[in-house]
Design an enzyme around this catalytic site. Structure first.
Site, PDB file in Angstrom:
ATOM      1  N   LYS A   7       1.232  71.155  -0.561  1.00 53.45           N
ATOM      2  CA  LYS A   7       2.569  71.508  -1.048  1.00 53.45           C
ATOM      3  C   LYS A   7       2.590  71.652  -2.568  1.00 53.45           C
ATOM      4  O   LYS A   7       3.262  72.500  -3.109  1.00 53.45           O
ATOM      5  CB  LYS A   7       3.555  70.431  -0.616  1.00 53.45           C
ATOM      6  N   CYS A  22      -3.652  66.096  -3.666  1.00 53.92           N
ATOM      7  CA  CYS A  22      -4.072  64.737  -3.346  1.00 53.92           C
ATOM      8  C   CYS A  22      -2.902  63.778  -3.581  1.00 53.92           C
ATOM      9  O   CYS A  22      -2.120  63.964  -4.506  1.00 53.92           O
ATOM     10  CB  CYS A  22      -5.265  64.231  -4.145  1.00 53.92           C
TER      11      CYS A  22
HETATM   12  C1  G6P Z   1       2.163  75.997  -2.820  1.00 54.91           C
HETATM   13  C2  G6P Z   1       3.158  75.740  -1.713  1.00 54.91           C
HETATM   14  C3  G6P Z   1       4.227  76.835  -1.731  1.00 54.91           C
HETATM   15  C4  G6P Z   1       4.885  76.903  -3.099  1.00 54.91           C
HETATM   16  C5  G6P Z   1       3.845  77.078  -4.214  1.00 54.91           C
HETATM   17  C6  G6P Z   1       4.467  76.921  -5.592  1.00 54.91           C
HETATM   18  O1  G6P Z   1       1.463  77.167  -2.564  1.00 54.91           O
HETATM   19  O2  G6P Z   1       2.507  75.722  -0.467  1.00 54.91           O
HETATM   20  O3  G6P Z   1       5.203  76.526  -0.770  1.00 54.91           O
HETATM   21  O4  G6P Z   1       5.774  77.970  -3.126  1.00 54.91           O
HETATM   22  O5  G6P Z   1       2.837  76.083  -4.089  1.00 54.91           O
HETATM   23  O6  G6P Z   1       4.905  75.587  -5.735  1.00 54.91           O
HETATM   24  P1  G6P Z   1       6.082  75.131  -6.668  1.00 54.91           P
HETATM   25  O7  G6P Z   1       6.192  73.660  -6.418  1.00 54.91           O
HETATM   26  O8  G6P Z   1       5.665  75.447  -8.071  1.00 54.91           O
HETATM   27  O9  G6P Z   1       7.296  75.878  -6.266  1.00 54.91           O
END
Ligand code: G6P
Length: 611
Positions: free
Chosen positions: A606, A2
């Protein structure tokens, strides 16, 4: 998840809020809403994206120099107009936007229902709005006191902004677990889930800490804890360029970010490698290096793509530092009572620095008293603040939900960490060290060469865009790349894809192979090259379609595979940095051709700030 934006100042709030929400849409895009104050309060919200909200409010009264806005990733209650934020309390005294999860919401809701409250939505946020109002009316206290008291009753995570309709000259923001940043402009304040909506207005910011609450009036900000202790705001200057968060001439952020990789990798090692390649300096690890070198075991934690980068890190650190490494999903680590010994070192890898499971795993490790390091992209985010030391990746803002340049930057940092420990432990001699560093320096230029073949990747994508399934195979350093290639494809194109160690294919996945199954084999030259050639033959013997990522000039696989994607030769330890790029582009083009929303795939966000 969010996205939250708040504005209080001398300008009309709505355009600033809408623009800010668009920048935060990567955090969730199930619904959007705003509330504006201009004497009286107005709330507009609807299912869908910020663009849908803009259409929805076209003919509405949009005036107000104070306002809040929200873009939602649904947790409690399906994405619809009613569950969209902002939420208003039952008697209309409070309007709230919230990011996070109120874990004890069911119990609080029951008590409020027993006290006569009726709920319109299925959200935990409406419970919070009513709890604040209940305390406000019962206790006859002002809004700030009511909010502080309510937050002491809440279990869970929140980043929130509240309007009290009886005190319409202020916004109250609070944080626990979910990020919140306040931008300080010229007689104006902006509040947001991250700095991207703020940067075009000001680069002076305050990061809220857990249990902080900010009472913001025009030209006046009071910061305190929810226990009413006054705090001195720590104003920081952020170094974020507006160009970094625009698409420039690219059709999608993801494409732009794939093409940025030569620069982002360069930025990640720039200034950290001496000109003669004989030394690596990671300033953030300087004080803890003796402890890191002596580690008996390293545990790398992360989620999603960051976990894949961690797997590459395992191969690198075990090879060069000869320290046993375990790579764990943060979500598993935190709940399974892991054995953590005093000489262990934990490394958390995260693009956003806000992933809830990774943060919880860090806290668990810290409780055990071990050294906890962070490899993070977002400066000032929670993970760098909660870890003992660490290294920033310097990839710049990554907006596309599918991670691309963050992955290669994380692998770059892990490569430097492994080489640094290897050198300090004298496992790597000077010549080998210098040779590998030299190879690393050449990676950006080699990626440029791969990017030039984009049209070829697009043509191959066109041939397989309608496939139902894909298999990705790799060995050694290229096994994590197979996992990452499969993840990229499934998350943005919704094609089912599996990544496997190539030799494991025979233990099951081979049963899936027929003339309709594209098998992407990452098969650059290394010491298991002959073995992977055999695996390709096994796929061809079952009529599978082989798309092979090979070293430039490879003639053996060229004759076997249906298609080859060439990358320049490099040392095997750096091959993940090169071989992942054609896979990113393949997924990108397939997703675009299938009409998918590449930057904001369905159901994803994300930054996963909920468990
Ligand atoms: C979500 C995103 C991924 C990312 C993951 C871990 O699933 O869509 O792209 O790799 O979170 O996020 P972080 O910010 O901890 O790398």
């Amino acid at each position: 998840m969010c996205g939250i934006v708040g504005y209080i100042g001398e300008k009309e709030a709505l355009p600033i809020i809408i623009n800010g929400l668009k920048r935060l849409e990567y955090r969730g895009y199930d619904s959007a809403g705003v509330s504006l104050i201009d004497g009286k309060s107005k709330i507009y919200k609807c299912k869908g994206r910020v663009a849908d909200l803009e259409t929805h409010i076209q003919n509405k009264d949009k005036s107000g120099k104070i306002g809040i806005g929200h873009t939602r990733w649904a947790t409690h209650g399906e994405p619809n107009d009613i569950n969209a934020h902002p939420h208003m309390s039952g008697n209309g005294h409070f309007i709230i936007i919230h990011n996070g999860i109120i874990e004890n919401y069911a119990r609080l809701k029951k008590r409020l229902q027993d006290s006569g409250y009726h709920f319109k939505s299925e959200t935990d946020t409406e419970v919070l709005a009513n709890l604040i109002e209940y305390i406000y009316l019962k206790g006859k206290v002002d809004a700030e006191v009511a909010i502080r008291l309510a937050l002491t009753k809440v279990i869970g995570a929140y980043g929130l902004v509240v309007i009290c309709t009886n005190e319409p000259d202020q916004l109250i923001a609070a944080r626990k677990g979910s990020p919140m940043v306040i931008g300080i402009g010229n007689n104006e304040y902006l509040i947001a889930s991250d700095a991207t909506p703020i940067v075009e207005h000001t680069n002076s910011v305050i990061y809220l800490h857990d249990d902080d609450i900010a009472v913001i009036k025009k030209g006046e900000l009071t910061l305190k804890t929810i226990r009413n202790e006054i705090l001195t705001p720590q104003i920081q200057t952020i170094d974020l360029d507006i160009g970094d968060i625009e698409k420039n001439n690219f059709k999608h952020f993801m494409l732009k970010e794939i093409f940025e990789q030569p620069r982002s990798i360069l930025d990640t090692f720039r200034g950290r490698i001496t000109n003669d390649f004989t030394e690596i300096h990671l300033g953030g690890l300087f004080d803890v290096l003796p402890q890191l070198i002596k580690a008996k075991r390293i545990i790398i934690i992360g989620c999603g793509t960051s976990w894949h980068a961690g797997l590459v890190g395992e191969y690198l650190i075990e090879e060069f530092a000869r320290i046993p490494v375990e790579v764990e999903y943060a979500s598993e680590f935190r709940y399974r009572n892991p054995i953590i010994c005093k000489d262990d070192v934990v490394i958390a890898v995260s693009q956003s620095g806000e992933t809830a499971d990774t943060l919880a795993a860090i806290r668990q490790a810290k409780k055990n008293g071990v050294l906890v390091l962070g490899i993070c992209n977002v400066v000032g985010s929670s993970i760098p603040r909660e870890t003992d030391a660490g290294v920033y990746t310097h990839a710049g803002p990554e907006i596309g939900v599918a991670s691309t340049k963050a992955f290669t930057a994380q692998v770059t940092v892990l490569t430097m960490v492994a080489l640094l420990i290897g050198k300090e432990k004298k496992i790597l001699d000077e010549e080998k060290f210098t040779g590998l560093v030299n190879e690393l320096i050449n990676v950006p230029e080699k990626i440029e060469k791969i990017l030039k073949q984009n049209d070829k990747f697009k043509t191959i994508a066109g041939l397989y865009k309608d496939a139902m399934n894909f298999i990705y195979l790799g060995r050694g350093y290229l096994f994590p790349v197979a996992l990452e290639g499969a993840l990229k494809l499934k998350e943005i194109s919704y094609i089912h894809a599996e990544g496997y160690p190539a030799a494991e294919m025979k233990q099951g996945p081979i049963a899936l192979i027929d003339e309709n199954m594209p098998v992407v084999v990452i098969a650059t030259k290394d010491n298991s090259y002959d073995k992977i050639v055999t695996n390709i033959q096994e796929v061809k013997a079952r009529k599978g379609i082989v798309i092979a990522v090979v070293s430039q000039g490879d003639t053996v696989i060229k004759d076997l595979a249906d298609h080859i994607l060439e990358v320049p030769e490099t040392n095997v330890i750096l091959a993940p940095l090169l071989t992942v790029v054609p896979l990113q582009l393949l997924s990108y083009h397939i997703a675009v051709m299938r009409g998918c929303n590449v930057d904001q795939p369905r159901n994803l966000a994300k930054s996963v700030t909920v468990e």
